[in-house]
Scaffold this active site. Structure first.
Site: not given
Ligand code: ADP
Length: 541
Positions: A437, A182, A442, A326
Site C-alpha cells: 500500500k 494450513t 495498492w 480449505e
Molecule cells: P498455505 O500456502 O498457507 O500452505 P495453501 O497451500 O492452501 O496454504 O495455499 C493457498 C493459497 O495459495 C491461495 O490462497 C493463494 O494465495 C495461493 N495460490 C494457490 N494457487 C495459486 C495460483 N495459481 N496463483 C497465485 N496464488 C495461488
C-alpha cells in the site's frame, strides 16, 4: 415433492474398490525411501489396503480417531489414505517442513492416536516425541530389515497375515475422512476437516475438469505432496479415472524428476512453480523434454508467464490452477476452452497466466471493503470469497478463526485479492497480506514479479513491501540471478517501465542467492519482509 432415488452415501472406500474392479492394471509406481523403485497395480493396492485396515483395527483404531502421516509421496502413504478412511478414522497428513513448534501444536490439537512416518522423518519424531501426546503409537513405513532402533511398530508387520479383503462399513457421507492444517504464516495452523462426501465430489470435479491427464493409461506425476492439500485430489481422482500415479518420494530436484519422468514416460506432471523451475533447468541442460511429457498442472502460487511460455513452446500443455487447503483444494483451472483453442501463442500465454476458470461445484465472488459485490469485468479487484460442495464450513476446533472466516452470506474468505473477467477468468493480484500500500494506492506484487521473471537472467524474484516514512510502504524487488550472471538493474527497470506507472515501480533492487520458501514450497514473503524491515530505500519522491 421429493424424488425417489436411492440415497447411497458417497464413500472414499468405493473409489479404490471401483479402481480395482474397473482399472485393475492402472499402476502406482513409487520411488521408495529404501532407495529402490516399487510398482504395483490398483488391484494390488486394494488388497494391501484391506490388510492395513485389519492391521489398524488390530492396533485398536476406532472410528473418528485421528491417525497422522509424516511421509513423502509413495504407495504406502496412498494405502494409508484409503485404509484410515475406510474404517471411519481420519487421515491427518502432516507437512514435514513445518517447524517443530507448529508440528507439536497440530499433533496435540488434532489429538492424534497413531503416527505413520517415513524413514526420512524418523529423526523428527525422535526429537519431538517427548512433547507429543503420551501413548501415541508410531509406525515406521518400511519393512523389518530397514527398521530403526526405538519404540516403533513396523508397517509391513502391521499388514502381515491379514485377509486381503475388508467389509468396508457404510459410513454416513458427512463422516470426517481427512484433516490438513494450513501452514499459517501468522498464528497457529488451522485444520480443514474433509468429509467422505466432499472428497468423493472433489475427485469427480477434478476428473471432469482436467480430463487431458485423468484418463486410463495416462501417467501422472504428483510432485504436489500427499502431506499437504491432498496432492490436489490426485490420490482420489487418478484411481477414479484409471490414470496411473508415479510417486517421486523425496527426490524432488530437477535432475531426479527429469529422470523419473523420462524412465516412466510420465504424460502429466503436477506441482508448484518452484519445482518446475528446477525441471526447466534440467530440460535446458539436456536440450530435450522427458519422453512422453505433454501436460502439466501448476498452482499453489502464481506461475510466471515466462515459465508457461517456455513449456508451451516446447509443446507441453500448461494448466495454471488455483485453490487452497480449505477448498479440497482445487478452485479454478486454466485449460483453454474449445472456443479459444486456436488463439495465437501470445494470446494463449496471456490467458494462461491468469488462474483459470472455476470448476463445477465452486462459486466465486469478489467484494470491496464493505462486502459489496464487484463486477466481473477484469478491472475491479476485491477480496475473493468462495462457496461450494468441497469447501470448508469451519476450521477444526477453532472458534476464533471461524468467527472471521465467513461473510454474512456464509461464503468463505480466501484472503486473496483478485479480478474476474467477463469470460470467468480469475486473476489473483495478491494475497491480501502481501499487497503493497503506497500512498493509499495498492500495488500488486504478483504483477511486478511476473514481468521481472521474463528477463533471461532472472531465475526467481519476489517483490515485498518495505516501510516508508512518506508513502507507508514502497516495493522492494529481490532478484535471484540465473547461472549466466546478474541482470543489470537498469534493464530490469526498463522492462518494468513498459508495463507499470512510475509510482508502481520498485524503489530498489537487491540480489540474493536464493529465496526462502514456506513449508509448502512457496516464496516466504513473511521471512523476506522481516529481513528487509529496516532496509533503507534510496531517496524517492
Ligand atoms: P498455505 O500456502 O498457507 O500452505 P495453501 O497451500 O492452501 O496454504 O495455499 C493457498 C493459497 O495459495 C491461495 O490462497 C493463494 O494465495 C495461493 N495460490 C494457490 N494457487 C495459486 C495460483 N495459481 N496463483 C497465485 N496464488 C495461488
Amino acid at each position: 415433492m421429493l424424488g425417489s432415488m436411492m440415497m447411497r452415501p458417497l464413500n472414499v472406500a468405493d473409489i479404490l474398490t471401483f479402481a480395482a474392479d474397473t482399472h485393475p492394471t492402472g499402476e502406482i509406481v513409487s520411488v521408495r525411501t529404501e532407495g529402490d523403485l516399487h510398482r504395483y497395480t490398483y488391484a494390488d493396492s486394494a488388497r494391501r489396503v484391506a490388510q492395513l485396515a485389519h492391521g489398524l483395527k488390530a492396533q485398536g483404531a476406532n472410528p473418528g480417531d485421528r491417525i497422522a502421516t509424516l511421509a513423502w509421496n509413495g504407495y504406502r502413504h496412498f494405502e494409508l489414505y484409503y485404509a484410515i478412511a475406510g474404517i471411519g478414522s481420519v487421515c491427518h497428513t502432516i507437512n514435514p517442513r513445518l517447524s517443530a513448534e507448529q508440528m507439536t501444536y497440530i499433533v496435540t490439537h488434532a489429538e492424534d492416536t497413531m503416527l505413520f512416518v517415513d524413514l526420512t522423518f524418523v529423526p523428527i519424531v525422535a526429537a519431538l516425541r517427548d512433547h507429543w501426546p503420551k501413548g501415541l503409537k508410531v509406525v515406521v513405513m518400511t519393512d523389518r530389515a530397514h527398521m530403526p532402533d526405538g519404540d516403533y511398530l513396523c508397517y509391513e508387520e502391521l499388514l502381515d497375515g491379514h485377509p486381503e479383503s475388508y467389509d468396508w462399513p457404510e459410513l454416513p457421507e458427512e463422516t470426517a475422512v481427512g484433516l490438513c492444517y494450513t501452514s499459517g504464516t501468522t498464528g497457529n495452523p488451522k485444520g480443514t476437516l474433509y468429509t467422505h462426501r466432499s472428497t468423493v465430489l472433489h475427485a469427480m470435479m477434478v476428473g471432469l475438469s482436467l480430463p487431458s491427464a485423468l484418463q486410463p493409461g495416462k501417467k501422472i506425476l504428483p510432485v504436489v505432496p500427499l502431506f499437504h492439500v491432498n496432492a490436489w485430489g490426485l490420490p482420489y481422482a487418478a484411481p477414479l479415472t484409471g490414470a496411473s500415479l508415479i510417486f517421486p518420494g523425496g527426490a524432488l530436484d530437477g535432475e531426479s524428476i527429469f529422470r523419473l519422468m523420462d524412465n516412466e514416460e510420465v504424460f502429466s506432471a503436477w506441482g508448484v512453480p518452484t519445482v518446475w523451475l528446477g525441471l526447466q533447468g534440467e530440460i535446458a541442460n539436456q536440450g530435450r523434454l522427458p519422453t512422453g511429457f505433454g501436460d502439466m498442472v501448476v498452482g499453489g502460487s502464481a506461475a510466471p508467464a515466462s515459465m508457461i511460455r517456455d513449456f508451451e513452446e516446447r509443446g507441453v500443455n500448461v494448466c495454471h490452477a488455483w485453490g487452497m487447503t480449505e477448498m479440497s483444494p482445487v478452485g479454478t483451472q486454466g485449460n483453454l476452452p474449445a472456443h479459444l483453442a486456436d488463439v495465437s501463442m501470445d494470446k494463449k500465454i496471456e490467458i494462461k497466466s491468469k488462474q483459470g476458470r472455476r470448476i463445477f461445484g465452486v462459486d466465486l465472488k469478489i467484494v470491496d471493503e464493505d462486502g459489496t459485490r464487484l463486477p466481473h469485468d477484469g478491472e475491479a479487484a476485491g477480496e475473493l470469497y468462495v462457496r461450494g460442495n468441497a469447501i470448508t464450513s469451519g476450521y477444526f476446533k477453532n472458534d476464533e478463526a471461524n468467527a472471521t472466516a465467513f461473510d454474512a452470506e456464509g461464503w468463505f474468505g480466501t484472503g486473496d485479492v483478485a479480478t474476474i473477467d467477463g469470460d470467468g477468468y480469475l486473476t489473483i493480484t495478491d494475497r491480501a497480506k502481501d499487497l503493497i500500500k503506497s500512498g493509499g494506492e495498492w500495488i500488486s506484487s504478483l504483477d511486478l514479479e511476473n514481468t521481472v521473471m521474463a528477463h533471461p537472467r532472472v531465475a526467481n524474484c519476489a517483490v515485498i513491501a518495505v516501510p516508508h516514512p512518506k508513502w507507508d510502504e514502497r516495493p522492494l524487488l529481490i532478484v535471484v540471478p540465473s547461472p549466466e550472471g546478474k541482470p543489470e538493474v537498469s534493464e530490469l527497470m526498463a522492462l518494468l517501465e513498459e508495463h507499470f506507472a512510475k509510482w508502481q515501480l520498485p524503489d530498489d533492487v537487491v540480489f540474493e542467492d536464493e529465496l526462502p520458501l514456506t513449508a509448502t514450497g512457496k516464496v516466504s514473503k513473511l521471512t523476506l519482509r522481516k529481513k528487509y524491515m529496516d532496509h533503507v530505500l534510496p531517496a524517492s519522491g
